[in-house]
Design a protein around this motif. Structure first.
Motif, short mmCIF file in Angstrom:
data_model
loop_
_atom_site.label_atom_id
_atom_site.label_comp_id
_atom_site.label_asym_id
_atom_site.label_seq_id
_atom_site.Cartn_x
_atom_site.Cartn_y
_atom_site.Cartn_z
N ASP A 101 -17.57 -12.91 -9.56
CA ASP A 101 -17.09 -13.26 -8.45
C ASP A 101 -17.96 -12.81 -7.40
O ASP A 101 -18.74 -11.66 -7.51
N TYR A 102 -18.20 -13.29 -6.31
CA TYR A 102 -19.16 -12.88 -5.41
C TYR A 102 -18.89 -12.15 -4.43
O TYR A 102 -19.19 -10.88 -4.27
N ALA A 103 -17.88 -12.21 -3.82
CA ALA A 103 -17.38 -11.58 -2.37
C ALA A 103 -15.85 -11.89 -2.15
O ALA A 103 -15.26 -12.72 -2.54
N ASP A 104 -15.22 -10.91 -2.08
CA ASP A 104 -13.78 -10.76 -1.46
C ASP A 104 -13.57 -9.80 -0.70
O ASP A 104 -12.89 -8.63 -1.06
N LEU A 105 -13.96 -9.98 0.75
CA LEU A 105 -13.73 -8.81 1.65
C LEU A 105 -12.67 -9.37 2.23
O LEU A 105 -12.16 -10.54 2.73
N GLU A 106 -12.03 -8.54 3.07
CA GLU A 106 -11.10 -8.66 4.04
C GLU A 106 -11.90 -9.14 5.18
O GLU A 106 -13.17 -8.82 5.52
N PRO A 107 -11.43 -10.02 6.14
CA PRO A 107 -12.32 -10.58 7.26
C PRO A 107 -12.61 -9.46 8.02
O PRO A 107 -11.90 -8.66 8.31
N LYS A 416 -7.33 -8.54 -16.99
CA LYS A 416 -7.88 -9.95 -16.84
C LYS A 416 -8.46 -10.42 -18.02
O LYS A 416 -8.35 -11.43 -18.55
N GLU A 417 -9.26 -9.41 -18.72
CA GLU A 417 -9.80 -9.89 -20.08
C GLU A 417 -8.70 -10.27 -21.07
O GLU A 417 -8.92 -11.14 -21.80
N ILE A 418 -7.64 -9.54 -21.18
CA ILE A 418 -6.90 -9.54 -22.19
C ILE A 418 -6.11 -11.05 -21.95
O ILE A 418 -5.86 -11.89 -22.83
N VAL A 419 -5.62 -11.54 -20.65
CA VAL A 419 -5.19 -12.46 -20.43
C VAL A 419 -6.09 -13.87 -20.64
O VAL A 419 -5.79 -14.94 -21.28
N SER A 420 -7.30 -13.54 -20.22
CA SER A 420 -8.36 -14.83 -20.25
C SER A 420 -8.44 -15.00 -21.98
O SER A 420 -8.95 -16.03 -22.40
N GLY A 421 -8.26 -13.91 -22.73
CA GLY A 421 -8.56 -13.96 -24.11
C GLY A 421 -7.49 -14.33 -24.99
O GLY A 421 -7.48 -14.55 -26.20
N GLU A 422 -6.24 -14.52 -24.19
CA GLU A 422 -4.95 -14.62 -25.02
C GLU A 422 -5.20 -15.91 -25.72
O GLU A 422 -5.57 -16.92 -25.15
N LYS A 423 -4.33 -16.05 -26.89
CA LYS A 423 -4.01 -17.27 -27.46
C LYS A 423 -2.80 -18.10 -27.01
O LYS A 423 -3.17 -19.13 -26.63
N ARG A 424 -1.88 -17.40 -27.07
CA ARG A 424 -0.63 -17.66 -26.36
C ARG A 424 -0.41 -16.72 -25.34
O ARG A 424 -0.83 -15.69 -25.18
N PRO A 425 0.19 -17.36 -24.19
CA PRO A 425 0.56 -16.46 -22.94
C PRO A 425 1.22 -15.46 -23.40
O PRO A 425 2.17 -15.20 -24.19
N LEU A 426 0.79 -14.12 -23.16
CA LEU A 426 1.36 -13.00 -23.37
C LEU A 426 2.37 -12.38 -22.20
O LEU A 426 2.01 -12.69 -21.10
N ALA A 452 -0.25 -9.69 -10.00
CA ALA A 452 0.06 -10.33 -8.70
C ALA A 452 -1.22 -9.98 -7.85
O ALA A 452 -1.85 -11.03 -7.27
N VAL A 453 -1.70 -8.75 -7.99
CA VAL A 453 -2.97 -8.67 -7.36
C VAL A 453 -4.13 -9.52 -7.58
O VAL A 453 -5.02 -9.97 -6.90
N GLU A 454 -4.00 -9.78 -8.98
CA GLU A 454 -5.28 -10.61 -9.51
C GLU A 454 -5.04 -12.17 -9.43
O GLU A 454 -5.80 -12.94 -9.85
N GLY A 455 -3.75 -12.52 -9.01
CA GLY A 455 -3.46 -13.78 -8.67
C GLY A 455 -3.28 -14.57 -10.11
O GLY A 455 -3.31 -15.57 -10.49
N ILE A 456 -2.81 -13.69 -11.16
CA ILE A 456 -2.65 -14.46 -12.54
C ILE A 456 -0.94 -14.84 -12.45
O ILE A 456 -0.13 -13.96 -12.14
#
Length: 473
Positions: A101-107, A416-426, A452-456
């Motif tokens: 990810d590049y930038a995620d700043l508050e405005p 994030k890593e766990i979720v992205s690597g999951e086989k079935r939704p955990l 929630a904060v990661e938008g998952i």
DNA sequence: CTATGGCACGGATT
DNA sequence: AATCCGTGCCATAG
């Protein structure tokens, strides 16, 4: 206190302290305005332009050896080299570092956008061009787009089309990038070109934006790939690059207007206050930490004014005295601010080198209080120094300086890593168990918050089949 | 019954 | 003193 005296700075007065604090909270951009204001008001202050190191061509701060060419003056040899740069961030050309990810700043804090842009361009514009720029900026709509195309503007200001186009191009490349374009597509295109460092990702993004914008909106990646003769994966990466790094509505980040859901544009690109790079000639060497100056150059008390003061006309003597005093106070405060920032960055970069180089996972928990103790300053000072600042990492990511104090960042990264690597939704409980296996103890409820904060999305709504990645553009 | 999100509490941080 | 964060409890949706 001890530290400060070691640095050879004058003892602190309360006025000094108060003003230093007020300068310390400011971001580079805000500081630029503050300095400009002071320069306008006080003839004893002088802004000296930029100098360049003859050997490495990096900008040089004051006299003396070039910090880029020499080793750190003292301390650990493996520590980072932290230096104040006379470059301002408007010289900064962002690069990208792959799929991160590049930038995620508050405005940034809302400010007068036309003024903000005009100040950046002041040096590049002359005479009429200023007026034209001002006209263009004031005629933008709420989203920062041009209401009328260039020819109409040209007629309105009675100027040749070529001049208007030149001014437009300058505005579009200033911060915020992509301003004064005619539509989101153009804005994105301008931004993509600015990010183009010759590598393939921004290139592809440019092509996709230019030639297949419609399809991009529909997320028809296969269609795009077929038409442009590119692998689908590459198109997807380009799309995600666009979504993460570019902002279709350039003005929004600056007005910070709550009209949009906050989630819609956390991707606003932001000019950094600090730049961390590797020495290109020494890739494994120490990190180079460059603290940008609000404007190219540096500030000092005007020596001519000081000289003239002794022979000042009687009736102005007091007034000039005050100017001089005020100027030297202001300069000291700037030095103090710089000094604090430099020492802060030194600690931060030393302790969090892995975080900077290897990513969020390696952020070690640290508190402002601990840093304040090491710096021998009050913790509120650290808070101020950390506030409203952004730092660009070697990979090109731009993060708020506050990120260094995010207590849960590394755990969220693992989630994030766990979720992205999951086989079935955990489910959250299963994620808790997985975290436990990796030696991280958190409650189920906490995992939910991290999601929630990661938008998952919750497990029930996550499907192993389709990638939830490309949301809205 | 299970997985999640809302609310609120207590402790840490600022 | 104010705010943030992790967590437990409970209501609710599926």
């Amino acid at each position: 206190m001890l530290q400060i005296q070691e640095q050879g700075l004058r003892p602190l007065t309360t006025a000094h302290l108060a003003q230093t604090m007020s300068l310390l909270v400011l971001s580079n951009q805000e500081l630029r305005h503050r300095v400009q204001e002071e320069l306008d008001r006080n003839p004893a202050l002088e802004w000296v332009g930029e100098r360049v190191c003859p050997s490495c061509h990096r900008p040089l701060h004051r006299a003396g050896p070039c910090p880029s060419c020499t080793a750190p003056p003292s301390g650990r040899a493996d520590g980072p080299i932290v230096f104040l740069s006379p470059r301002s961030a408007s010289h900064f050309t962002p690069r990208h570092g792959g799929d991160e990810d590049y930038a995620d700043l508050e405005p940034a804090a809302p400010e007068d956008l036309p003024v903000h842009v005009l100040q950046q361009l002041a040096a590049d514009l002359q005479g009429d061009e200023r007026t034209i720029a001002a006209y263009i900026l004031s005629s933008l709509d709420d989203e920062g787009f041009l209401q009328d195309p260039a020819p109409i503007v040209a007629r309105a200001v009675h100027a040749p089309l070529s001049v208007v186009e030149r001014v437009l191009a300058l505005i579009q490349q200033a911060d915020p990038p992509g301003l004064a374009t005619e539509c989101p597509r153009q804005a994105l295109l301008v931004q993509a070109r600015l990010l183009d460092d010759g590598s393939s990702l921004p290139r592809t993004a440019c092509r996709v934006l230019a030639e297949a914008f419609e399809e991009l909106g529909r997320r028809d990646y296969e269609g795009i790939a077929a038409r442009l003769g590119l692998p689908t994966g590459q198109v997807k990466r380009a799309a995600s690059f666009v979504q993460k790094n570019l902002n279709p509505y350039p003005a929004r980040g600056y007005w910070g207007s709550g009209r949009q859901a906050p989630r819609a544009d956390p991707n606003v690109y932001h000019t950094p206050d600090i730049l961390i790079t590797r020495n290109p000639t020494l890739p494994q060497g120490p990190l180079m930490v460059e603290i940008f100056s609000p404007m190219p150059g540096w500030l000092r008390v005007n020596p001519l004014f000081r000289q003239a003061q002794s022979s000042a006309p009687e009736e102005h003597s007091d007034e000039w005295d005050q100017h001089l005093e005020r100027a030297s106070l202001f300069v000291k405060c700037m030095q103090q601010r710089n000094n604090t920032m430099r020492r802060l960055l030194e600690i931060l970069v030393t302790q969090q080198q892995d975080f900077i180089v290897h990513g969020d996972r390696f952020l070690q928990p640290m508190t402002r209080a601990k840093i304040a103790h090491e710096l021998a300053v009050h913790e509120s000072t650290v808070s101020r120094a950390v506030a409203h600042k952004a730092v660009a990492f070697p990979g090109g990511r731009i993060v708020p300086l506050m990120r260094f104090f995010d207590r849960s960042l590394s755990v969220r990264d693992v989630v994030k890593e766990i979720v992205s690597g999951e086989k079935r939704p955990l489910t959250d409980d299963q994620i808790v168990a997985e975290l436990g296996r990796r030696g991280i103890a958190v409650a189920r409820r906490t995992v939910a918050k991290y999601r929630a904060v990661e938008g998952i999305l919750p497990a029930r709504l996550r499907h192993p089949k389709q990638e939830a990645a490309a949301a809205r553009i």
